[in-house]
Write an enzyme that holds these catalytic residues in place. Structure first.
Site, PDB file in Angstrom:
ATOM      1  N   ARG A 143       0.855  -1.117  -0.071  1.00 17.69           N
ATOM      2  CA  ARG A 143      -0.011   0.180   0.086  1.00 17.69           C
ATOM      3  C   ARG A 143       0.800   1.255   0.070  1.00 17.69           C
ATOM      4  O   ARG A 143       1.995   1.141   0.380  1.00 17.69           O
ATOM      5  CB  ARG A 143      -0.815  -0.063   1.309  1.00 17.69           C
TER       6      ARG A 143
ATOM      7  N   LYS B 273      -1.564  -1.895   7.437  1.00 19.43           N
ATOM      8  CA  LYS B 273      -2.979  -1.635   7.641  1.00 19.43           C
ATOM      9  C   LYS B 273      -3.599  -2.956   8.864  1.00 19.43           C
ATOM     10  O   LYS B 273      -2.870  -3.993   8.872  1.00 19.43           O
ATOM     11  CB  LYS B 273      -3.929  -1.940   6.494  1.00 19.43           C
TER      12      LYS B 273
ATOM     13  N   HIS C  98      -2.035   2.390  -5.939  1.00 20.41           N
ATOM     14  CA  HIS C  98      -2.801   1.203  -5.427  1.00 20.41           C
ATOM     15  C   HIS C  98      -3.208   0.105  -6.666  1.00 20.41           C
ATOM     16  O   HIS C  98      -3.267  -1.088  -6.478  1.00 20.41           O
ATOM     17  CB  HIS C  98      -4.372   1.508  -4.929  1.00 20.41           C
TER      18      HIS C  98
ATOM     19  N   ARG D  39      -0.430  -2.197  -6.901  1.00 29.45           N
ATOM     20  CA  ARG D  39      -0.850  -3.313  -5.857  1.00 29.45           C
ATOM     21  C   ARG D  39      -1.569  -4.306  -6.374  1.00 29.45           C
ATOM     22  O   ARG D  39      -1.490  -5.415  -6.240  1.00 29.45           O
ATOM     23  CB  ARG D  39      -0.868  -2.742  -4.665  1.00 29.45           C
TER      24      ARG D  39
ATOM     25  N   HIS E 122      -3.978  -9.066   3.560  1.00 32.37           N
ATOM     26  CA  HIS E 122      -5.539  -8.960   3.801  1.00 32.37           C
ATOM     27  C   HIS E 122      -5.806 -10.000   4.888  1.00 32.37           C
ATOM     28  O   HIS E 122      -5.365 -10.965   5.001  1.00 32.37           O
ATOM     29  CB  HIS E 122      -6.171  -9.766   2.287  1.00 32.37           C
TER      30      HIS E 122
ATOM     31  N   TYR F 100      -8.958 -10.682  -6.945  1.00 31.23           N
ATOM     32  CA  TYR F 100      -8.126 -10.876  -8.022  1.00 31.23           C
ATOM     33  C   TYR F 100      -7.970 -12.059  -9.033  1.00 31.23           C
ATOM     34  O   TYR F 100      -7.611 -12.052  -9.977  1.00 31.23           O
ATOM     35  CB  TYR F 100      -6.625 -10.744  -7.533  1.00 31.23           C
TER      36      TYR F 100
END
Length: 273
Positions: A133, A158, A223, A226, A249, A258
């Site tokens: 990120r 995150k 992003h 990414r 994640h 994805y």
């Protein structure tokens, strides 16, 4: 600072919420109070519903932005004010499911070849080659690059989680060239303010300039680099669970975005046979 604002701030600090989350929640609650010109303590579900309608119809906010506002109010009333309210008292708009626009391998190559600045190329290539990120890229320190183990340490990404991601030989080569040129000491990518890292806004500007130079018509952001990292890993046969760990994640459902395009394409191809 009002006693209620102070209480909410302390509640967020106790729960170790990210600083950006704390600031955003306080801004959202302040906007809610100003709109009704009353303290949130005397407002209730009817005002929350009216506020959501106002954000959606009058201010034309996207569902994701409205969800953020609702999240702030949910924290205020359930945690700080200890109101025993149900989920129905905090209605959430449904977010549309959109697949990310993905750059091809050739487009990624053309994108990086169009960046004349070694520092900007190193920053954006780190975002792509490590799947980071933008907030994680700008916070990297020189000591986070482990060339012996070929790993990059991401500190407090995150969700306040540390993780390791792979360091590719090509990225290491670019980072070494950048280090020999710039000799960063603390922050890997220092900003214009001494002692501070480069800002996310500056990285975004560099990304847009590179897109314009490359002639790519697709939207390109840090992003989306990414996103390209995750998709290209999947297309080369990487395990979805491994991609989830590399991306940081929390939920497999997030990673699933994805491989949906690939599943859809396989389905179309099978029907055409």
């Amino acid at each position: 600072m009002t006693p209620l604002r102070q209480r909410m701030l302390h509640d967020m600090q106790i729960r170790n919420l990210a600083l950006n989350t704390q600031k955003t929640y306080l801004v959202q609650v302040s906007g809610f109070a100003r709109h009704f010109q009353r303290s949130p303590e005397v407002l209730g579900p009817d005002e929350i519903r009216a506020w959501i309608i106002h954000l959606t119809n009058e201010r034309k906010l996207a569902p994701a932005s409205v969800q953020l506002a609702v999240g702030a109010l949910r924290f205020l009333y359930r945690i700080s004010l200890r109101r025993d309210w149900s989920d129905e008292d905090f209605p959430l708009p449904r977010r549309p499911v959109k697949l990310p626009v993905i750059l091809s391998f050739d487009e990624v190559t053309r994108f990086f070849e169009s960046i004349p600045s070694l520092k900007q190329r190193a920053i954006l290539m780190t975002a792509y080659a490590a799947g980071l990120r933008v907030s994680e890229v700008v916070q990297l320190k020189v000591t986070d690059i482990d060339s012996q183990r070929m790993m990059i340490r991401v500190c407090q990404g995150k969700g306040r989680k540390d993780r390791y991601v792979m360091l590719s030989p090509r990225l290491l080569e670019v980072l070494r060239l950048y280090w020999q040129d710039a000799h960063p000491r603390d922050w890997l990518f220092p900003g214009s303010i001494p002692g501070r890292p480069i800002s996310r806004h500056a990285v975004g500007d560099a990304c847009q300039l590179a897109r314009e130079r490359s002639g790519i018509t697709k939207p390109v952001t840090p992003h989306s680099l990414r996103h390209a990292f995750a998709t290209h890993l999947l297309e080369t046969g990487a395990d979805v669970r491994r991609i989830q760990l590399l991306m940081g994640h929390r939920s497999m459902a997030t990673t699933a975005r994805y491989y949906r395009p690939k599943v859809v394409m396989c389905s179309v191809e099978s029907r055409s046979r």
